[in-house]
Scaffold this motif. Structure first.
Motif, mmCIF file in Angstrom:
data_model
loop_
_atom_site.group_PDB
_atom_site.id
_atom_site.type_symbol
_atom_site.label_atom_id
_atom_site.label_comp_id
_atom_site.label_asym_id
_atom_site.label_seq_id
_atom_site.Cartn_x
_atom_site.Cartn_y
_atom_site.Cartn_z
ATOM 1 N N VAL A 29 0.808 -1.093 0.000
ATOM 2 C CA VAL A 29 -0.057 -0.071 0.142
ATOM 3 C C VAL A 29 0.992 1.155 0.065
ATOM 4 O O VAL A 29 1.656 1.400 0.870
ATOM 5 N N LEU A 30 0.540 2.156 -0.981
ATOM 6 C CA LEU A 30 1.716 3.190 -1.011
ATOM 7 C C LEU A 30 0.769 4.540 -1.271
ATOM 8 O O LEU A 30 -0.360 4.590 -1.760
ATOM 9 N N ILE A 31 1.557 5.748 -1.127
ATOM 10 C CA ILE A 31 1.141 6.872 -1.376
ATOM 11 C C ILE A 31 1.666 7.546 -2.616
ATOM 12 O O ILE A 31 3.251 7.545 -2.470
ATOM 13 N N PHE A 32 1.254 7.768 -3.887
ATOM 14 C CA PHE A 32 1.884 8.345 -4.980
ATOM 15 C C PHE A 32 2.019 9.641 -4.674
ATOM 16 O O PHE A 32 0.543 10.291 -4.668
ATOM 17 N N GLY A 37 -9.395 4.321 -9.747
ATOM 18 C CA GLY A 37 -9.624 3.404 -10.603
ATOM 19 C C GLY A 37 -8.831 2.101 -10.404
ATOM 20 O O GLY A 37 -8.124 2.038 -9.708
ATOM 21 N N LEU A 38 -9.252 1.147 -11.057
ATOM 22 C CA LEU A 38 -8.667 -0.093 -10.983
ATOM 23 C C LEU A 38 -7.716 -0.175 -12.446
ATOM 24 O O LEU A 38 -8.236 0.133 -13.719
ATOM 25 N N ILE A 77 -5.224 -0.771 -7.259
ATOM 26 C CA ILE A 77 -6.497 0.069 -6.979
ATOM 27 C C ILE A 77 -6.266 1.558 -6.316
ATOM 28 O O ILE A 77 -5.726 1.582 -5.348
ATOM 29 N N ASN A 78 -6.432 2.438 -7.203
ATOM 30 C CA ASN A 78 -6.167 3.661 -6.860
ATOM 31 C C ASN A 78 -7.367 4.431 -6.211
ATOM 32 O O ASN A 78 -8.396 4.734 -6.995
ATOM 33 N N GLU A 113 -2.870 16.034 -5.278
ATOM 34 C CA GLU A 113 -1.357 15.852 -5.448
ATOM 35 C C GLU A 113 -1.083 14.253 -4.853
ATOM 36 O O GLU A 113 -0.245 13.551 -5.281
ATOM 37 N N ARG A 114 -2.003 13.580 -4.161
ATOM 38 C CA ARG A 114 -1.652 12.519 -3.529
ATOM 39 C C ARG A 114 -2.557 11.266 -4.026
ATOM 40 O O ARG A 114 -3.786 11.610 -4.211
ATOM 41 N N THR A 115 -2.030 10.246 -4.111
ATOM 42 C CA THR A 115 -3.252 9.217 -4.685
ATOM 43 C C THR A 115 -2.608 7.775 -3.700
ATOM 44 O O THR A 115 -1.688 7.542 -3.410
ATOM 45 N N LEU A 116 -3.704 7.292 -3.164
ATOM 46 C CA LEU A 116 -3.452 6.032 -2.445
ATOM 47 C C LEU A 116 -3.691 4.937 -3.219
ATOM 48 O O LEU A 116 -4.610 4.700 -3.923
ATOM 49 N N SER A 117 -2.726 4.089 -2.980
ATOM 50 C CA SER A 117 -2.798 2.744 -4.118
ATOM 51 C C SER A 117 -2.364 1.679 -3.535
ATOM 52 O O SER A 117 -1.374 1.479 -2.600
#
Length: 264
Positions: free
Chosen positions: A49-52, A98-99, A131-132, A138-142
């Motif tokens: 699990v990342l934050i882009f 999205g996926l 799964i984003n 600025e930030r996307t949980l992925s």
């Protein structure tokens, strides 16, 4: 007469599991519990699990390495290889929820890159889906799921069906993530390091040459690079030739080695 309800035991099990998962939203084991639930329906051999963002990806949770130790290959990713990750690049180019499947975001020559041969197929294995959830501009949980075998059409379709549930849970979980409150680290300045590392540089690399080099390493073909940079394919070849000459190298593999050195 009332309408007939077709509710299967599997439907009941899913809703029961989601209900239990909601109870763990503020608990340390939430991500592990979420992935455990997803694995009931879609096999996954590793996950993270990342934050882009514009900086270095922030890791919120990940599957353990061998013997529950540190995953050394993934540490290389965090040092700078993420700059070649097709999921990271696609998100930076057009952040959105999205996926996403690997085939949705991978450049045309991705499987021919040193990044794929030396990192992806060893660490991620054969296939990957994300799964984003875009948290802000600025930030996307992925949530990344990796598999030893390509995900089937049926498995991807199933992920698509449950995606709204998972995305909603991820967004709710973000409220409890302390890492989201910290500013991400800036990406490594590998361009400058390339110039100081190479032994046969005749002059500094131009910004356009560096951009061409990065896109090459990520797996973009000359046509893809030309489209992204709005230049001709012939101009791409010229930039590559000049870059190789300035760095004193003759191949993309040598450029990748310089890229790795820039992370040390």
């Amino acid at each position: 007469m009332g309408s007939e309800t077709n509710l299967t035991l599997q439907d009941v099990a899913w809703h029961d599991a989601v209900g239990r998962l909601i109870e763990t939203l503020d608990q340390p084991n939430f991500w592990t519990a979420l992935v455990r639930l997803l694995r009931r329906y879609v096999p996954a051999d590793n996950w993270v699990v990342l934050i882009f963002s514009s900086g270095k990806p922030q890791v919120l949770a990940e599957s353990p390495g061998l013997d529950d130790g540190l995953d050394l290959l993934f540490q290389e990713y965090l040092k700078g290889l993420y700059l070649l990750d097709p999921f990271y690049l696609a998100n930076r180019e057009a952040p959105k929820s999205g996926l996403f499947r690997l085939e949705d975001v991978a450049p045309e020559c991705f499987e021919q890159t040193d990044y794929y041969q030396r990192y992806f197929r060893l660490n991620v294995l054969a296939d990957e889906v994300h799964i984003n959830v875009q948290l802000d501009a600025e930030r996307t949980l992925s949530l990344s799921l990796g598999s030893q075998a390509p995900f089937s059409t049926e498995q991807v379709a199933l992920l698509g069906l449950i995606h709204p549930w998972v995305a909603a849970l991820m967004r709710q979980r973000s409220v409890f993530e302390q890492e989201l409150k910290h500013a991400p680290e800036l990406p490594p300045n590998w361009e400058n390091h390339l110039e100081s590392t190479a032994l046969q540089i005749s002059s500094s690399l131009s910004a356009r040459e560096m951009e061409v080099g990065r896109l090459m390493l990520s797996g973009c073909s000359n046509k893809e690079i030309a489209r992204k940079l709005e230049i001709s394919a012939e101009t791409v070849k010229v930039h590559r030739k000049h870059m190789y000459s300035k760095l004193g190298i003759k191949s993309q593999s040598e450029l990748f080695l310089l890229f790795l050195q820039a992370q040390e």
